[in-house]
Write a protein that holds these residues in place. Structure first.
Motif, PDB file in Angstrom:
ATOM      1  N   MET A   9       0.847  -1.165   0.000  1.00 53.18           N
ATOM      2  CA  MET A   9       0.000   0.000   0.000  1.00 53.18           C
ATOM      3  C   MET A   9       0.895   1.229   0.000  1.00 53.18           C
ATOM      4  O   MET A   9       1.768   1.373   0.842  1.00 53.18           O
ATOM      5  N   SER A  10       0.673   2.133  -0.912  1.00 50.96           N
ATOM      6  CA  SER A  10       1.475   3.347  -0.989  1.00 50.96           C
ATOM      7  C   SER A  10       0.922   4.391  -0.026  1.00 50.96           C
ATOM      8  O   SER A  10      -0.179   4.261   0.501  1.00 50.96           O
ATOM      9  N   ASP A  11       1.723   5.450   0.208  1.00 49.67           N
ATOM     10  CA  ASP A  11       1.282   6.532   1.086  1.00 49.67           C
ATOM     11  C   ASP A  11      -0.020   7.149   0.593  1.00 49.67           C
ATOM     12  O   ASP A  11      -0.843   7.592   1.383  1.00 49.67           O
ATOM     13  N   GLU A  12      -0.204   7.179  -0.731  1.00 48.80           N
ATOM     14  CA  GLU A  12      -1.416   7.755  -1.295  1.00 48.80           C
ATOM     15  C   GLU A  12      -2.644   6.911  -0.980  1.00 48.80           C
ATOM     16  O   GLU A  12      -3.765   7.412  -0.974  1.00 48.80           O
ATOM     17  N   GLU A  13      -2.465   5.623  -0.696  1.00 49.02           N
ATOM     18  CA  GLU A  13      -3.575   4.735  -0.404  1.00 49.02           C
ATOM     19  C   GLU A  13      -3.874   4.633   1.087  1.00 49.02           C
ATOM     20  O   GLU A  13      -4.898   4.090   1.462  1.00 49.02           O
ATOM     21  N   LEU A  14      -2.988   5.146   1.934  1.00 46.44           N
ATOM     22  CA  LEU A  14      -3.210   5.062   3.370  1.00 46.44           C
ATOM     23  C   LEU A  14      -4.383   5.952   3.758  1.00 46.44           C
ATOM     24  O   LEU A  14      -4.528   7.067   3.257  1.00 46.44           O
ATOM     25  N   PRO A  15      -5.208   5.474   4.681  1.00 38.85           N
ATOM     26  CA  PRO A  15      -6.388   6.246   5.056  1.00 38.85           C
ATOM     27  C   PRO A  15      -6.048   7.421   5.967  1.00 38.85           C
ATOM     28  O   PRO A  15      -4.974   7.467   6.574  1.00 38.85           O
ATOM     29  N   GLU A  16      -6.980   8.346   6.035  1.00 37.33           N
ATOM     30  CA  GLU A  16      -6.880   9.388   7.035  1.00 37.33           C
ATOM     31  C   GLU A  16      -7.523   8.848   8.302  1.00 37.33           C
ATOM     32  O   GLU A  16      -8.481   8.073   8.252  1.00 37.33           O
ATOM     33  N   VAL A  17      -6.997   9.235   9.435  1.00 38.64           N
ATOM     34  CA  VAL A  17      -7.433   8.711  10.721  1.00 38.64           C
ATOM     35  C   VAL A  17      -8.172   9.810  11.480  1.00 38.64           C
ATOM     36  O   VAL A  17      -7.661  10.928  11.596  1.00 38.64           O
ATOM     37  N   PRO A  18      -9.356   9.511  12.014  1.00 40.50           N
ATOM     38  CA  PRO A  18     -10.072  10.519  12.782  1.00 40.50           C
ATOM     39  C   PRO A  18      -9.416  10.739  14.151  1.00 40.50           C
ATOM     40  O   PRO A  18      -9.109   9.795  14.868  1.00 40.50           O
ATOM     41  N   VAL A  19      -9.199  12.002  14.473  1.00 38.37           N
ATOM     42  CA  VAL A  19      -8.623  12.389  15.752  1.00 38.37           C
ATOM     43  C   VAL A  19      -9.626  13.302  16.439  1.00 38.37           C
ATOM     44  O   VAL A  19     -10.183  14.207  15.815  1.00 38.37           O
ATOM     45  N   ILE A  20      -9.859  13.047  17.732  1.00 39.74           N
ATOM     46  CA  ILE A  20     -10.821  13.858  18.475  1.00 39.74           C
ATOM     47  C   ILE A  20     -10.154  14.493  19.682  1.00 39.74           C
ATOM     48  O   ILE A  20      -9.176  13.978  20.217  1.00 39.74           O
ATOM     49  N   CYS A  21     -10.692  15.628  20.082  1.00 35.54           N
ATOM     50  CA  CYS A  21     -10.251  16.287  21.304  1.00 35.54           C
ATOM     51  C   CYS A  21     -11.500  16.716  22.058  1.00 35.54           C
ATOM     52  O   CYS A  21     -12.225  17.608  21.609  1.00 35.54           O
ATOM     53  N   ASP A  40     -13.580  20.117  21.824  1.00 39.91           N
ATOM     54  CA  ASP A  40     -14.788  19.717  21.109  1.00 39.91           C
ATOM     55  C   ASP A  40     -14.549  19.750  19.598  1.00 39.91           C
ATOM     56  O   ASP A  40     -15.332  20.320  18.835  1.00 39.91           O
ATOM     57  N   THR A  41     -13.414  19.138  19.189  1.00 40.69           N
ATOM     58  CA  THR A  41     -13.054  19.098  17.774  1.00 40.69           C
ATOM     59  C   THR A  41     -12.860  17.669  17.305  1.00 40.69           C
ATOM     60  O   THR A  41     -12.567  16.773  18.085  1.00 40.69           O
ATOM     61  N   ARG A  42     -13.012  17.517  16.011  1.00 37.06           N
ATOM     62  CA  ARG A  42     -12.776  16.233  15.338  1.00 37.06           C
ATOM     63  C   ARG A  42     -12.166  16.573  13.986  1.00 37.06           C
ATOM     64  O   ARG A  42     -12.664  17.440  13.276  1.00 37.06           O
ATOM     65  N   THR A  43     -11.080  15.888  13.646  1.00 36.47           N
ATOM     66  CA  THR A  43     -10.426  16.122  12.363  1.00 36.47           C
ATOM     67  C   THR A  43      -9.925  14.804  11.824  1.00 36.47           C
ATOM     68  O   THR A  43      -9.889  13.805  12.533  1.00 36.47           O
ATOM     69  N   ARG A  44      -9.534  14.798  10.575  1.00 34.33           N
ATOM     70  CA  ARG A  44      -8.953  13.606   9.954  1.00 34.33           C
ATOM     71  C   ARG A  44      -7.521  13.950   9.577  1.00 34.33           C
ATOM     72  O   ARG A  44      -7.269  14.997   8.984  1.00 34.33           O
ATOM     73  N   VAL A  45      -6.613  13.069   9.949  1.00 35.22           N
ATOM     74  CA  VAL A  45      -5.188  13.300   9.748  1.00 35.22           C
ATOM     75  C   VAL A  45      -4.625  12.150   8.926  1.00 35.22           C
ATOM     76  O   VAL A  45      -4.980  10.988   9.163  1.00 35.22           O
TER      77      VAL A  45
END
Length: 68
Positions: free
Chosen positions: A1-13, A17-22
């Motif tokens: 799997m290449s870096d381009e195929e790796l998923p974004e991971v949801p991160v919460i705080c 009160d935030t949620r983002t994808r990294v």
């Protein structure tokens, strides 16, 4: 799997009160940076626990740990 195929991971705080994808390869640094910059290093921001639970289930299944 290449870096381009790796998923974004949801991160919460919960404190912010935030949620983002990294991008997968940046998760560790992004969470540490957030916690250092906004929470004096306290580990508040994290990978979404639901995602970690699902990942643990996939790994356990793949390793045959759930076989009876």
């Amino acid at each position: 799997m290449s870096d381009e195929e790796l998923p974004e991971v949801p991160v919460i705080c919960s404190a912010c009160d935030t949620r983002t994808r990294v991008p997968f390869e940046d998760v560790e640094d992004a969470v540490a940076r957030h916690n250092e910059g906004l929470h004096d290093g306290e580990e508040i921001a994290e990978v979404d626990p639901n995602v970690l639970d699902q990942l643990a289930d996939f790994v356990a299944e793949d390793m045959g740990l759930l076989d009876e």
